[in-house]
Design a protein around this motif. Structure first.
Motif, PDB file in Angstrom:
ATOM      1  N   UNK A  19      43.400  33.271  43.055  1.00  0.00           N
ATOM      2  CA  UNK A  19      43.811  32.221  41.761  1.00  0.00           C
ATOM      3  C   UNK A  19      45.176  31.842  41.865  1.00  0.00           C
ATOM      4  N   UNK A  20      45.436  30.515  41.636  1.00  0.00           N
ATOM      5  CA  UNK A  20      46.624  30.075  41.462  1.00  0.00           C
ATOM      6  C   UNK A  20      47.094  30.558  40.178  1.00  0.00           C
ATOM      7  N   UNK A  21      48.494  30.317  39.846  1.00  0.00           N
ATOM      8  CA  UNK A  21      48.998  30.639  38.426  1.00  0.00           C
ATOM      9  C   UNK A  21      49.283  29.799  37.483  1.00  0.00           C
ATOM     10  N   UNK A  22      49.770  28.501  37.906  1.00  0.00           N
ATOM     11  CA  UNK A  22      50.047  27.302  37.058  1.00  0.00           C
ATOM     12  C   UNK A  22      48.582  26.651  37.334  1.00  0.00           C
ATOM     13  N   UNK A  23      47.884  26.806  36.228  1.00  0.00           N
ATOM     14  CA  UNK A  23      46.488  26.222  36.066  1.00  0.00           C
ATOM     15  C   UNK A  23      46.319  25.594  34.587  1.00  0.00           C
ATOM     16  N   UNK A  24      45.619  24.448  34.564  1.00  0.00           N
ATOM     17  CA  UNK A  24      45.330  23.874  33.325  1.00  0.00           C
ATOM     18  C   UNK A  24      44.507  24.746  32.407  1.00  0.00           C
ATOM     19  N   UNK A  25      44.745  24.526  31.143  1.00  0.00           N
ATOM     20  CA  UNK A  25      43.832  25.311  30.061  1.00  0.00           C
ATOM     21  C   UNK A  25      44.166  26.930  29.756  1.00  0.00           C
ATOM     22  N   UNK A  26      44.116  27.537  30.957  1.00  0.00           N
ATOM     23  CA  UNK A  26      44.574  28.998  31.096  1.00  0.00           C
ATOM     24  C   UNK A  26      45.109  29.380  32.263  1.00  0.00           C
ATOM     25  N   UNK A  27      46.374  29.849  32.303  1.00  0.00           N
ATOM     26  CA  UNK A  27      47.203  30.049  33.406  1.00  0.00           C
ATOM     27  C   UNK A  27      46.662  31.346  34.146  1.00  0.00           C
ATOM     28  N   UNK A  28      47.004  31.613  35.489  1.00  0.00           N
ATOM     29  CA  UNK A  28      46.403  32.443  36.300  1.00  0.00           C
ATOM     30  C   UNK A  28      46.958  33.931  35.995  1.00  0.00           C
ATOM     31  N   UNK A  29      47.851  34.264  35.173  1.00  0.00           N
ATOM     32  CA  UNK A  29      48.253  35.381  34.753  1.00  0.00           C
ATOM     33  C   UNK A  29      47.358  35.893  33.597  1.00  0.00           C
ATOM     34  N   UNK A  30      47.034  34.995  32.722  1.00  0.00           N
ATOM     35  CA  UNK A  30      46.041  35.519  31.612  1.00  0.00           C
ATOM     36  C   UNK A  30      44.735  35.468  32.258  1.00  0.00           C
ATOM     37  N   UNK A  31      44.302  34.753  33.280  1.00  0.00           N
ATOM     38  CA  UNK A  31      42.874  34.791  33.923  1.00  0.00           C
ATOM     39  C   UNK A  31      43.045  36.271  34.347  1.00  0.00           C
ATOM     40  N   UNK A  32      43.839  36.765  35.181  1.00  0.00           N
ATOM     41  CA  UNK A  32      43.934  37.895  35.710  1.00  0.00           C
ATOM     42  C   UNK A  32      43.507  39.028  34.797  1.00  0.00           C
ATOM     43  N   UNK A  33      44.419  39.001  33.752  1.00  0.00           N
ATOM     44  CA  UNK A  33      44.428  40.002  32.748  1.00  0.00           C
ATOM     45  C   UNK A  33      42.863  40.165  31.920  1.00  0.00           C
ATOM     46  N   UNK A  34      42.407  38.899  31.769  1.00  0.00           N
ATOM     47  CA  UNK A  34      41.086  38.949  31.254  1.00  0.00           C
ATOM     48  C   UNK A  34      40.163  39.596  32.117  1.00  0.00           C
ATOM     49  N   UNK A  35      40.263  39.244  33.357  1.00  0.00           N
ATOM     50  CA  UNK A  35      39.128  39.863  34.257  1.00  0.00           C
ATOM     51  C   UNK A  35      39.336  41.193  34.418  1.00  0.00           C
ATOM     52  N   UNK A  36      40.449  41.664  34.278  1.00  0.00           N
ATOM     53  CA  UNK A  36      40.635  43.182  34.434  1.00  0.00           C
ATOM     54  C   UNK A  36      40.144  44.032  33.381  1.00  0.00           C
ATOM     55  N   UNK A  37      40.226  43.211  32.173  1.00  0.00           N
ATOM     56  CA  UNK A  37      39.741  44.024  30.984  1.00  0.00           C
ATOM     57  C   UNK A  37      38.107  44.239  31.260  1.00  0.00           C
ATOM     58  N   UNK A  38      37.382  43.502  31.706  1.00  0.00           N
ATOM     59  CA  UNK A  38      35.919  43.382  31.897  1.00  0.00           C
ATOM     60  C   UNK A  38      35.533  44.013  33.321  1.00  0.00           C
ATOM     61  N   UNK A  39      36.126  43.583  34.453  1.00  0.00           N
ATOM     62  CA  UNK A  39      35.945  43.819  35.951  1.00  0.00           C
ATOM     63  C   UNK A  39      36.937  44.586  36.442  1.00  0.00           C
TER      64      UNK A  39
END
Length: 227
Positions: free
Chosen positions: A50-70
């Motif tokens: 994943x890139x970090x600078x992304x539209x709608x939701x940045x990669x840091x938040x994507x990473x955190x959200x994934x870590x919570x579930x998977x």
């Protein structure tokens, strides 16, 4: 392997996708963070890039959200943000590795192999509770305390402390710490390791007379009680 690429730059996404497919992998692309998160959580992937600078939701938040579930899903952050603070934020969010743009695709393949080898390796048996001096680290609850006082650590700080306690009273070089704690044979930068050591010192040693983390000039660091 089935790999999810979250990248809003079409050229880079296409190059990475084609490169991975040439290596025999199945690659799926999401062009924004929200879609990438949704795909990662709703489908089975072996790896997320994943890139970090992304539209709608940045990669840091994507990473955190994934870590919570998977929590076991490997994640490599691929980004133009390469400062020490950026790396710290990425690793604290739960990334397994961090590759700065521009990059050589061959290096990405090496990083992928390294991450997957670590994830697929057999877990090392270890005691549920590590103790040294007045410090206690519980591997099951992921909690740390000194003299009964609870200390809050980020996941990477916890992993760093765990490795230092397991190798107490032995000098650890910056290279060894980078390889064993960040699981990379690539140079993460001397300052990067020092930053995390300083973070840990402030939490582990600052409020206590007996310091446990010491610098050995020109050699590295040692976790030991002062004699």
């Amino acid at each position: 392997m089935k790999i999810l690429i979250i990248e809003d730059e079409a050229r880079i996404a296409t190059l990475v996708k084609q490169g991975l497919e040439e290596q025999g992998h199945q690659a799926i692309v999401a062009y924004d963070g929200q879609t990438g998160k949704k795909l990662a959580l709703q489908n089975d992937y072996d790896l997320v890039i994943s890139d970090i600078i992304l539209p709608q939701l940045n990669g840091i938040e994507v990473c955190r959200e994934i870590r919570l579930i998977k929590p076991e899903l490997p994640i490599i952050l691929l980004t133009a943000l390469g400062t020490t603070d950026d790396k710290v934020e990425g690793f604290d969010a739960g990334a397994d590795d961090y590759l700065v743009k521009p990059f050589d695709f061959r290096e990405l393949l090496v990083r992928i192999r390294a991450v997957m080898n670590r994830r697929n390796g057999k877990p090392i048996a270890q005691s549920a509770i590590l103790k040294y001096a007045d410090l206690e680290l519980n591997n099951q609850t992921k909690t740390v305390s000194r003299s009964g006082k609870t200390i809050s650590l980020t996941p990477k700080e916890l992993k760093l402390l765990e490795y230092m306690v397991q190798n107490c009273e032995r000098v650890l070089s910056r290279t060894e710490i980078a390889e064993k704690v960040w699981d990379t044979h690539f140079d993460t930068g001397t300052n990067f390791i020092d930053v995390y050591i300083n973070y840990l010192r402030k939490k582990i040693d600052k409020d206590f007379t007996n310091k446990l983390i010491h610098t050995k000039q020109g050699l590295g660091f040692i976790f030991a009680a002062e004699k």
